[in-house]
Scaffold this motif. Structure first.
Motif, PDB file in Angstrom:
ATOM      1  N   SER A  64     -14.291  33.042  35.282  1.00  0.00           N
ATOM      2  CA  SER A  64     -14.527  31.805  34.401  1.00  0.00           C
ATOM      3  C   SER A  64     -14.741  30.650  34.894  1.00  0.00           C
ATOM      4  N   TYR A  65     -15.521  29.667  34.324  1.00  0.00           N
ATOM      5  CA  TYR A  65     -15.974  28.552  34.861  1.00  0.00           C
ATOM      6  C   TYR A  65     -14.825  27.599  35.203  1.00  0.00           C
ATOM      7  N   SER A  98     -21.052  33.032  36.222  1.00  0.00           N
ATOM      8  CA  SER A  98     -22.110  32.736  35.193  1.00  0.00           C
ATOM      9  C   SER A  98     -22.010  33.065  33.805  1.00  0.00           C
ATOM     10  N   PHE A  99     -22.817  32.534  33.026  1.00  0.00           N
ATOM     11  CA  PHE A  99     -22.614  32.763  31.686  1.00  0.00           C
ATOM     12  C   PHE A  99     -23.334  34.121  31.492  1.00  0.00           C
ATOM     13  N   GLN A 100     -23.000  34.712  30.411  1.00  0.00           N
ATOM     14  CA  GLN A 100     -23.647  35.996  30.168  1.00  0.00           C
ATOM     15  C   GLN A 100     -24.379  36.004  28.757  1.00  0.00           C
ATOM     16  N   LYS A 101     -25.491  36.715  28.675  1.00  0.00           N
ATOM     17  CA  LYS A 101     -26.629  37.058  27.885  1.00  0.00           C
ATOM     18  C   LYS A 101     -27.006  38.328  27.322  1.00  0.00           C
ATOM     19  N   PHE A 102     -26.573  38.718  26.313  1.00  0.00           N
ATOM     20  CA  PHE A 102     -27.042  39.985  25.826  1.00  0.00           C
ATOM     21  C   PHE A 102     -27.409  40.155  24.429  1.00  0.00           C
ATOM     22  N   GLU A 103     -28.159  41.387  24.198  1.00  0.00           N
ATOM     23  CA  GLU A 103     -28.402  41.769  22.939  1.00  0.00           C
ATOM     24  C   GLU A 103     -27.196  41.942  22.575  1.00  0.00           C
ATOM     25  N   LEU A 114     -25.164  36.288  41.442  1.00  0.00           N
ATOM     26  CA  LEU A 114     -25.687  36.692  42.781  1.00  0.00           C
ATOM     27  C   LEU A 114     -25.359  35.186  43.382  1.00  0.00           C
ATOM     28  N   PRO A 115     -25.175  35.120  44.798  1.00  0.00           N
ATOM     29  CA  PRO A 115     -25.124  33.820  45.541  1.00  0.00           C
ATOM     30  C   PRO A 115     -26.697  33.136  45.181  1.00  0.00           C
TER      31      PRO A 115
END
Length: 697
Positions: A519-520, A529-534, A558-559
């Motif tokens: 988490s941030y 990282s934020f996630q983004k999915f269908e 990824l770094p």
């Protein structure tokens, strides 16, 4: 200030939090967004309105009854058709750019406010993109609510905490939202045949928040856990503001505080993905928070890190929130508090955070928190006592000093500006203020909120440097800032030398007593990282993994690679062929999962990556591939000449003094291409130091 009325900094913090999800990167696409094809808005007319809804599912794995409030957030952003205040999401959703669709208020959906979410049960709500309001019946209401842009959910395990706002909003001064019959969608319980759902339709109430009424808005003193999302992608206004996807965008943010352990995942029937956050039990989670803060048994004091106050009534011996546990502020919120203290119910005898020394004396604050003050001063002021990383701090201080100088010149009014923004003898604000803006990574851009010409714009106080900026524009400042947040890892800092112990609490190992949560921990956290999915919605699993589509943590980002400041290595990929599973940096094994089988660009900071460094890749069949980086340079002025100038050719694809193949006969490694340019005309003069490998063979 009246109890329940948001403070200036409360509004600033709220704006930061919502913008993080409703703007870049959560609400817009990255590079290439302008070229993406636009899509029509979803049909929101029943019965063919399934695309107009996303599911919010809450699973209670705790031993307590939970309560939830879903928020549709205020939208006063620039929009299409020269709207200075509006909502481009609504413009696209309603397929109408002739109106601005400004949303002046927040709106709450109370989910089972009487029944709650019992132990072991699930509650699910179908959340439409928008709802149309009967403004004649809703005094001061907006024409529409946008539920998808910068949406929020508050989770409570104490009914008193929930009822603080619920009783006000359902009382004589509350404003229930009345929808226009038959004209657009509204929140509703998910049908039972879809999921075993304990949502009580009769209790699903929607109310407009009225901040000037004490208690209408959920208060900062209230114990809750917050999460946020944005559903759909809209391109930047400059690129046309086109609706591009209906994807689910989310992260788990502990930028403000820690209260409940939550794991969040996209709902993707038939194609599940891992979770972000933590599946730790509430008991284990709170034990670690107590150890981190040094809180005493009755949580009336803390010796290592501040805690939120849950005051005990001396007459009844009961807490204000009887069933609430320990709640821990982030460094940002703690500095915000000590910069400008607030009080429980406005009672100055009850500070919102503990401890609050009287008279105020920062040297008497909890030790690990006070060490942040000391460490910052040691690392930014000669003779730089006990600070081996002073060079990392210098550009950060330079950027924030310049930001405050702009504020003083263009915005500060001695008799009107907030007292905490007042300059001291060093022509900087008090250190609590300075560190509050630093840990929020925001410029000193604060309106006076008094009389005409009260605004303070980005022309008056420019944005802070970005990682895409050149060294001359201090682009290295955010690069260093993110690395310093993790100084307990590669930089080897511990104890009083840590930049931010709270980041270690979030991301440190469980074996060392920390949370290891994805988490941030701070506002520009590149470690996660934020996630983004269908997807068709989100599931929030509280206090354990039950109910998650996949009981597996989503791989971290990824770094990051930054043109001006890092080298990079990229494994090749071709659509339809074998993909990548994992990688290892300076490792003979592939010990980190890729976020997806495409692989991606891996950044290597020359100041922290040891050499030689073996980079190991594993493809989806389990085969390993290796290359060895022999050297890095991080001397001289920026940008560093990380590797000697080199142009690859078919006969000599890489410089053998920079890279070698562990197996000289490896037909994969020997075709790796290197490019080393201190000024690359193909990138507008930015440097390129890259290794590009083949796809798996």
């Amino acid at each position: 200030m009246k109890a329940g009325t948001p403070s200036l900094l409360g509004r600033v913090l709220r704006a930061l939090s919502v913008c993080a999800l409703a703007g870049a990167p959560m609400g817009v696409l990255g590079a290439g967004a302008a070229d993406a094809q636009s899509i029509p808005p979803p049909n929101c007319t029943a019965p063919n309105d399934s695309q107009c809804y996303k599911e919010i599912r809450i699973v209670n794995n705790t031993d307590a009854t939970l309560y939830a409030v879903i928020q549709g957030s205020r939208q006063t952003n620039p929009a299409l058709n020269n709207c200075t205040e509006g909502d481009v999401w609504l413009q696209r959703a309603l397929n109408d750019t002739t109106k601005c669709y400004k949303v002046d208020n927040d709106y709450y959906i109370y989910v089972n406010p009487k029944t709650g979410i019992p132990k072991g049960e699930t509650v699910s709500v179908m959340l439409p993109w928008w709802s149309n309001i009967d403004v004649k019946k809703t005094l001061g209401g907006d024409a529409y609510v946008d539920w998808w842009r910068g949406g929020r959910i508050y989770l409570f395990d104490d009914k008193t905490a929930l009822e603080e706002s619920y009783k006000i909003n359902t009382g004589a001064y509350g404003q229930k939202v009345v929808y226009v019959a038959g004209n657009g969608p509204k929140p509703k319980c998910t049908p039972q045949q879809t999921i075993a759902n304990k949502c009580v339709a009769a209790e699903l109430g929607v109310y407009m928040v009225r901040p000037l009424i004490p208690g209408s808005a959920i208060q900062g003193q209230t114990p809750y856990q917050l999460n946020e999302w944005t559903f759909a992608d809209v391109a930047p206004l400059g690129d046309g503001g086109q609706l591009q996807t209906l994807m689910v965008n989310y992260n788990v943010s502990n930028v403000d505080q820690l209260y409940l352990p939550v794991a969040v995942a996209a709902i993707r029937p038939g194609n599940p993905v891992g979770y972000m956050g933590t599946t730790m039990s509430v008991g284990d989670f709170r034990t670690r928070l107590i150890q981190f803060t040094g809180a005493n048994a009755d949580q009336t004091n803390a010796t290592k890190w501040p805690i939120y106050n849950n005051p005990i009534n001396k007459k009844t011996n009961l807490r204000k929130y009887p069933n609430a546990g320990i709640r821990v502020p982030s460094a940002l919120l703690a500095f915000n508090y000590y910069m400008s203290p607030s009080y429980v119910d406005g009672n100055t005898a009850l500070p919102e955070m503990l401890p609050l020394p009287k008279p105020y004396d920062r040297t008497k604050l909890p030790t690990d928190f006070y060490n942040i003050f000391t460490n910052w001063q040691n690392c930014t002021t000669a003779p730089y006592t006990n600070c081996p990383l002073k060079d990392w701090y210098a550009p950060i201080k330079q950027a924030f000093d310049a930001s405050y100088a702009s504020y003083l010149k263009n915005c500060y009014k001695p008799n009107k500006s907030p007292a905490y923004m007042k300059p001291e003898s060093n022509n900087l604000p008090k250190i609590e203020t300075y560190l509050r803006f630093l840990h929020g990574w925001v410029p000193f851009r604060v309106d006076n909120f008094v009389g005409p010409n009260a605004g303070c714009s980005n022309v008056d106080v420019p944005d802070l440097p970005q990682t895409t900026d050149s060294p001359a524009k201090l682009g290295v400042a955010p690069v260093n800032y993110m690395k310093l947040q993790y100084d307990f890892e590669q930089l080897g800092m511990s104890g009083a030398r840590r930049f931010n112990p709270y980041t270690q609490l979030i991301h440190g190992s469980t074996d060392a007593g920390y949370l290891n949560a994805s988490s941030y921990a701070f506002s520009i956290d590149d470690h996660e990282s934020f996630q983004k999915f269908e997807g068709t919605g989100l599931v929030f699993a509280v206090g354990g993994p039950n109910g998650l589509p996949l009981n597996k943590r989503v791989p971290p980002a990824l770094p990051p690679a930054y043109d001006w400041y890092t080298a990079s290595v990229t494994p090749g990929y071709q659509q339809g062929t074998t993909g990548w599973k994992a990688y290892g940096l300076c490792s003979e094994t592939a010990n980190r999962e890729f976020p997806n089988d495409v692989g991606g660009v891996i950044g290597l900071n020359p100041r922290t990556t040891p050499a030689p460094c073996t980079v190991t890749f594993e493809d989806t069949t389990g085969k390993l591939f290796k290359l060895k980086i022999l050297k890095f340079n991080a001397t001289g002025s920026l940008p560093y000449q990380i590797w000697p100038q080199f142009e690859d050719t078919p006969q000599k694809p890489f410089d053998p003094t920079v890279m070698s193949c562990p197996n000289p006969n490896d037909d994969w490694c020997k075709y790796t291409n290197e490019r080393a340019r201190i000024s690359d005309p193909e990138k507008g003069g930015r440097p390129t130091f890259s290794l590009s490998a083949r796809k798996p063979n």
